[in-house]
Design an enzyme around this catalytic site. Structure first.
Site, mmCIF file in Angstrom:
data_model
loop_
_atom_site.group_PDB
_atom_site.id
_atom_site.type_symbol
_atom_site.label_atom_id
_atom_site.label_comp_id
_atom_site.label_asym_id
_atom_site.label_seq_id
_atom_site.Cartn_x
_atom_site.Cartn_y
_atom_site.Cartn_z
ATOM 1 N N ARG A 167 0.808 -1.222 0.000
ATOM 2 C CA ARG A 167 0.000 0.000 0.000
ATOM 3 C C ARG A 167 0.844 1.277 0.000
ATOM 4 O O ARG A 167 0.363 2.339 0.385
ATOM 5 C CB ARG A 167 -0.997 0.005 1.160
ATOM 6 N N LYS A 190 3.295 10.834 -11.839
ATOM 7 C CA LYS A 190 2.403 9.968 -12.611
ATOM 8 C C LYS A 190 3.089 8.631 -12.829
ATOM 9 O O LYS A 190 4.171 8.562 -13.414
ATOM 10 C CB LYS A 190 2.075 10.593 -13.958
ATOM 11 N N GLU A 223 9.645 16.503 -26.166
ATOM 12 C CA GLU A 223 9.057 16.978 -24.913
ATOM 13 C C GLU A 223 9.601 18.352 -24.534
ATOM 14 O O GLU A 223 8.873 19.194 -23.994
ATOM 15 C CB GLU A 223 9.329 15.976 -23.782
ATOM 16 N N LYS A 279 7.803 21.924 -16.332
ATOM 17 C CA LYS A 279 6.969 20.911 -15.690
ATOM 18 C C LYS A 279 6.947 21.098 -14.171
ATOM 19 O O LYS A 279 5.888 20.982 -13.538
ATOM 20 C CB LYS A 279 7.465 19.506 -16.031
ATOM 21 N N GLU A 317 -3.300 17.336 -11.312
ATOM 22 C CA GLU A 317 -3.811 17.621 -12.654
ATOM 23 C C GLU A 317 -5.305 17.922 -12.656
ATOM 24 O O GLU A 317 -6.073 17.395 -13.447
ATOM 25 C CB GLU A 317 -3.510 16.459 -13.603
ATOM 26 N N ARG A 319 -2.005 21.983 -14.745
ATOM 27 C CA ARG A 319 -1.053 20.927 -15.097
ATOM 28 C C ARG A 319 -1.483 20.183 -16.357
ATOM 29 O O ARG A 319 -0.649 19.615 -17.069
ATOM 30 C CB ARG A 319 -0.886 19.947 -13.940
ATOM 31 N N ASN A 347 -0.279 17.930 -21.162
ATOM 32 C CA ASN A 347 -0.782 16.906 -22.083
ATOM 33 C C ASN A 347 -0.761 17.371 -23.535
ATOM 34 O O ASN A 347 -1.232 16.650 -24.427
ATOM 35 C CB ASN A 347 -2.203 16.498 -21.696
ATOM 36 N N HIS A 355 -0.279 14.983 -26.471
ATOM 37 C CA HIS A 355 -0.364 13.601 -25.986
ATOM 38 C C HIS A 355 -1.671 12.906 -26.320
ATOM 39 O O HIS A 355 -1.700 11.676 -26.421
ATOM 40 C CB HIS A 355 -0.125 13.570 -24.475
ATOM 41 N N HIS A 359 -0.699 9.725 -28.118
ATOM 42 C CA HIS A 359 -0.940 8.380 -27.583
ATOM 43 C C HIS A 359 -1.728 7.532 -28.573
ATOM 44 O O HIS A 359 -1.472 6.325 -28.730
ATOM 45 C CB HIS A 359 -1.693 8.472 -26.251
ATOM 46 N N HIS A 396 7.308 7.388 -28.601
ATOM 47 C CA HIS A 396 6.518 8.365 -27.861
ATOM 48 C C HIS A 396 6.868 9.808 -28.239
ATOM 49 O O HIS A 396 5.976 10.619 -28.514
ATOM 50 C CB HIS A 396 6.705 8.170 -26.356
#
Length: 523
Positions: free
Chosen positions: A288, A310, A352, A402, A412, A416, A420, A423, A427, A439
């Site tokens: 956990r 993330k 990026e 970032k 997000e 934030r 994306n 993306h 994606h 990517h």
């Protein structure tokens, strides 16, 4: 020790800025002049009067040697502390020196506010600028020799602190689920263990590498941990986006189990974004939640994927659908590791960085001229910038975009989401081509397509997509959808995107340099 030294003429504001930076980075603050006063039991003008400048400089050197041997700190230096080459070697050998570039006019104003406190700057009552001008002329060549510089201005402390963070490659993100410290530089791999121990990670660790990074860096990072008194084992996973699955995450969990890791132990990811995402997710879900360290080894992961918390893995036909926000306690970006990358991987990372320029820092595009040598290189060709300091500075500046957005919006829920950019389409391109398009390449294509969508929605000028395309093409990246793929044909994949709200996809659409809007779109 990687201290952050602030240096500049007397009155340039080193102590004021140093205290602000120390708070932002959660580091101790040391004022060398104050230490000298405390050690001597005298004020600095009195030391000058009794021992002359020579006696003061001897005290200054002893104080600097002591500070350099301590744990990491933000250190304000006296205005002439590094004139002595031996003192300069001490500072540059134990950290990063950032110079505060202050005009004579501003120095004169500041000294006038606090007369009698700076023996080498206080002028006569008739002409208070005389000594200031003489000192600045005498040290002009010395002060000009420091490459990392922040322009000093009243009422711009936040801007100055941000620039100092970029120049030093030091950040702290305190807004996530756990505080995250980030350091960018070169020659840092041997210090991963010391960094981890300083952040309270001191028992056992599993170092997770992929098949590419394991032989290059896995043993080095594990040895660094052991040298810091931390038990460490290595585990290798397959490389490549196609392996970013729950099956691979299970392999990482099994490695944790074999090593007997508990909740007070930690994991270390050594590799690109795929390795970091899966290791972070495995750590988030192990018992956990267990802490972890990210050691990115690709340009793409250094400027983007390594930071922000993330984590996750893919499902068939959908990117990053399973995951959690779980910030690394520490990110160590050693740009020396980039020298093993082929040209195609460098270009993917540049995608990026260019994306970040469009989001918040248009001037970054000029700084990326460091990578001009990539143009025309075959995908598998070697590429190695000669100046590692300049490389680290470019990586740090790209990453700063970032960091700022993650600090403001760790989960997000607002700004934030601008990260994306490129993306949503990107994606979908990856999935549609079974990851034949990498990517970074997909992000470049996606950003251009999303600029075209912005035009169709009336949010940008007609010539804007071409300008976006030129920026990516200049880095040798693709800017058109693959043969047989259209925006409409990607719609079904994009509808499965995790960024949906009220049944609509939230696109981050570029409207102009430094202007990205998060817009819900129904496909």
């Amino acid at each position: 020790m990687h201290h952050l030294y602030l240096y500049g003429p007397p009155g340039s504001g080193k102590s004021t800025l140093g205290k602000l930076l120390a708070g932002r980075l959660d580091l101790p603050f040391v004022d060398v002049d104050r230490k000298i006063r405390d050690d001597a039991g005298m004020e600095i003008p009195e030391i000058f009067a009794k021992e002359t400048e020579k006696g003061f400089r001897a005290r200054e050197k002893r104080a600097l040697e002591e500070v350099a041997s301590r744990d990491r700190a933000v250190v304000a230096l006296g205005g002439g502390a590094l004139v002595d080459p031996a003192c300069r070697a001490i500072a540059e050998g134990s950290g990063t020196v950032v110079f505060l570039d202050c005009t004579v006019d501003l120095l004169r104003d500041r000294v006038a506010r606090q007369p009698g406190t700076r023996p080498l700057l206080d002028g006569s009552a008739d002409d208070p600028t005389k000594k200031i001008e003489a000192l600045m002329a005498r040290r002009a060549e010395h002060y000009a020799s420091f490459g990392r510089r922040v322009r000093v201005a009243d009422d711009e402390l936040d801007r100055m602190a941000g620039e100092a963070e970029v120049l030093s490659g030091s950040y702290r993100i305190a807004s996530g689920d756990v505080p995250s410290d980030v350091v960018v530089g070169h020659g840092l791999l041997a210090s991963v263990g010391a960094w981890a121990k300083a952040r309270g990670l001191a028992r056992r660790a599993v170092v997770v590498c992929d098949a590419n990074t394991a032989p290059l860096y896995g043993a080095r990072v594990a040895e660094s941990l052991r040298a810091a008194g931390i038990e460490a084992e290595c585990a290798a996973i397959p490389a490549g986006e196609e392996t970013k699955t729950l099956d691979t995450v299970q392999e990482i969990w099994r490695a944790f189990q074999r090593a007997g890791l508990g909740r007070d132990d930690f994991a270390v990811a050594v590799g690109g974004g795929v390795t970091g995402d899966m290791t972070g997710f495995a750590a988030a879900t192990w018992m956990r939640g267990m802490r972890w360290v990210n050691v990115p080894t690709t340009l793409l992961s250094m400027v983007d994927a390594s930071t922000g918390g993330k984590t996750g893995c893919d499902l068939p036909g959908a990117k990053n659908m399973v995951g959690a926000f779980h910030s690394p306690s520490l990110v160590v970006a050693d740009v020396s590791t980039l020298l093993s990358l082929p040209a195609r991987e460098w270009r993917c990372g540049l995608a990026e960085a260019v994306k970040h320029a469009f989001i918040a820092d248009p001037g970054l595009l000029e700084a990326l001229g460091l990578f001009d040598g990539l143009r025309g290189l075959p995908d598998d060709a070697a590429f190695a910038p000669a100046d590692l300091d300049a490389l680290a500075a470019a990586v740090s500046r790209a990453l700063a975009v970032k960091v700022a957005l993650v600090r403001e919006d760790p989960r997000e829920k607002g700004p934030r989401a601008k990260l994306n950019l490129g993306h949503t389409v990107g994606h979908a391109v990856e999935v549609a081509t079974d990851f034949a398009v990498k990517h970074g390449e997909a992000v470049a294509i996606g950003t251009v397509e999303e600029a075209r969508l912005a035009v169709r929605m009336g949010l940008a000028s007609a010539d804007w997509p071409e300008k976006v395309a030129q920026a990516f093409a200049g880095a040798g990246l693709p800017v058109e959808l693959p043969a047989g793929v259209t925006f409409d044909s990607l719609a079904d994949i994009m509808r499965r995107d995790k960024k949906k709200k009220d049944g609509r996809i939230r696109f981050a659409l570029p409207r102009a340099p430094g202007d990205v809007a998060v817009v819900p779109v129904e496909l």
